[in-house]
Design a protein around this motif. Sequence first.
Motif, PDB file in Angstrom:
ATOM      1  N   GLU A  35      32.057 -51.819  42.199  1.00  0.00           N
ATOM      2  CA  GLU A  35      31.302 -51.016  41.236  1.00  0.00           C
ATOM      3  C   GLU A  35      31.547 -49.529  41.457  1.00  0.00           C
ATOM      4  OE1 GLU A  35      29.989 -53.526  42.997  1.00  0.00           O
ATOM      5  OE2 GLU A  35      29.437 -54.980  41.444  1.00  0.00           O
ATOM      6  N   GLY A  36      31.637 -49.126  42.724  1.00  0.00           N
ATOM      7  CA  GLY A  36      31.912 -47.729  43.036  1.00  0.00           C
ATOM      8  C   GLY A  36      33.282 -47.289  42.545  1.00  0.00           C
ATOM      9  N   ARG A  37      34.267 -48.157  42.714  1.00  0.00           N
ATOM     10  CA  ARG A  37      35.621 -47.826  42.224  1.00  0.00           C
ATOM     11  C   ARG A  37      35.631 -47.720  40.703  1.00  0.00           C
ATOM     12  NH1 ARG A  37      36.853 -51.705  46.122  1.00  0.00           N
ATOM     13  NH2 ARG A  37      37.370 -53.239  44.532  1.00  0.00           N
ATOM     14  N   TYR A  38      34.944 -48.660  40.047  1.00  0.00           N
ATOM     15  CA  TYR A  38      34.889 -48.611  38.583  1.00  0.00           C
ATOM     16  C   TYR A  38      34.147 -47.359  38.114  1.00  0.00           C
ATOM     17  CZ  TYR A  38      34.147 -49.764  33.751  1.00  0.00           C
ATOM     18  OH  TYR A  38      34.128 -49.710  32.387  1.00  0.00           O
ATOM     19  N   GLY A  39      33.022 -47.057  38.765  1.00  0.00           N
ATOM     20  CA  GLY A  39      32.262 -45.858  38.400  1.00  0.00           C
ATOM     21  C   GLY A  39      33.072 -44.597  38.592  1.00  0.00           C
ATOM     22  N   ALA A  40      33.859 -44.554  39.660  1.00  0.00           N
ATOM     23  CA  ALA A  40      34.707 -43.389  39.899  1.00  0.00           C
ATOM     24  C   ALA A  40      35.737 -43.238  38.781  1.00  0.00           C
ATOM     25  CB  ALA A  40      35.402 -43.501  41.249  1.00  0.00           C
ATOM     26  N   CYS A  41      36.297 -44.346  38.333  1.00  0.00           N
ATOM     27  CA  CYS A  41      37.273 -44.295  37.236  1.00  0.00           C
ATOM     28  C   CYS A  41      36.633 -43.755  35.955  1.00  0.00           C
ATOM     29  CB  CYS A  41      37.862 -45.681  36.972  1.00  0.00           C
ATOM     30  SG  CYS A  41      38.974 -46.263  38.263  1.00  0.00           S
ATOM     31  N   VAL A  42      35.431 -44.216  35.668  1.00  0.00           N
ATOM     32  CA  VAL A  42      34.728 -43.746  34.465  1.00  0.00           C
ATOM     33  C   VAL A  42      34.427 -42.251  34.591  1.00  0.00           C
ATOM     34  CG1 VAL A  42      32.661 -44.026  33.038  1.00  0.00           C
ATOM     35  CG2 VAL A  42      33.773 -46.030  34.018  1.00  0.00           C
ATOM     36  N   ALA A  43      34.016 -41.825  35.792  1.00  0.00           N
ATOM     37  CA  ALA A  43      33.720 -40.410  36.006  1.00  0.00           C
ATOM     38  C   ALA A  43      34.978 -39.557  35.891  1.00  0.00           C
ATOM     39  CB  ALA A  43      33.052 -40.209  37.364  1.00  0.00           C
ATOM     40  N   LEU A  44      36.091 -40.061  36.407  1.00  0.00           N
ATOM     41  CA  LEU A  44      37.346 -39.314  36.282  1.00  0.00           C
ATOM     42  C   LEU A  44      37.728 -39.141  34.822  1.00  0.00           C
ATOM     43  CD1 LEU A  44      39.287 -40.912  39.255  1.00  0.00           C
ATOM     44  CD2 LEU A  44      38.515 -38.528  39.100  1.00  0.00           C
ATOM     45  N   ALA A  45      37.515 -40.170  34.031  1.00  0.00           N
ATOM     46  CA  ALA A  45      37.790 -40.060  32.598  1.00  0.00           C
ATOM     47  C   ALA A  45      36.885 -39.002  31.971  1.00  0.00           C
ATOM     48  CB  ALA A  45      37.596 -41.406  31.919  1.00  0.00           C
ATOM     49  N   ALA A  46      35.630 -38.944  32.405  1.00  0.00           N
ATOM     50  CA  ALA A  46      34.690 -37.964  31.857  1.00  0.00           C
ATOM     51  C   ALA A  46      35.067 -36.538  32.252  1.00  0.00           C
ATOM     52  CB  ALA A  46      33.266 -38.279  32.326  1.00  0.00           C
TER      53      ALA A  46
END
Length: 83
Positions: free
Chosen positions: A52-63
């Motif tokens: 979940e942390g890796r996925y959240g980081a990916c979403v944040a990087l996109a943002a």
Amino acid sequence: KNPYDQRTTAQLLAGLASWSPQVRNNSAAALGRRNDDVLPHLLDLLKGPSREGRYGACVALAALGPRADAAAPALRALLTDPD
């Protein structure tokens, strides 16, 4: 007003590892609206054991958009991650 904009940066970073996709997405979007330098924290999340942390980081990087360009090598390395 978005309640996520009232959270501290630390709270938003913690939200990126939530089991809830809504919390992850809202936390990422709020981080993207700030000018805080969270890239080192996001890179740590990308290397961490939490899916979940890796996925959240990916979403944040996109943002973050172009402010996240330095994360490209770490993202490429995750392309072979089984999760």
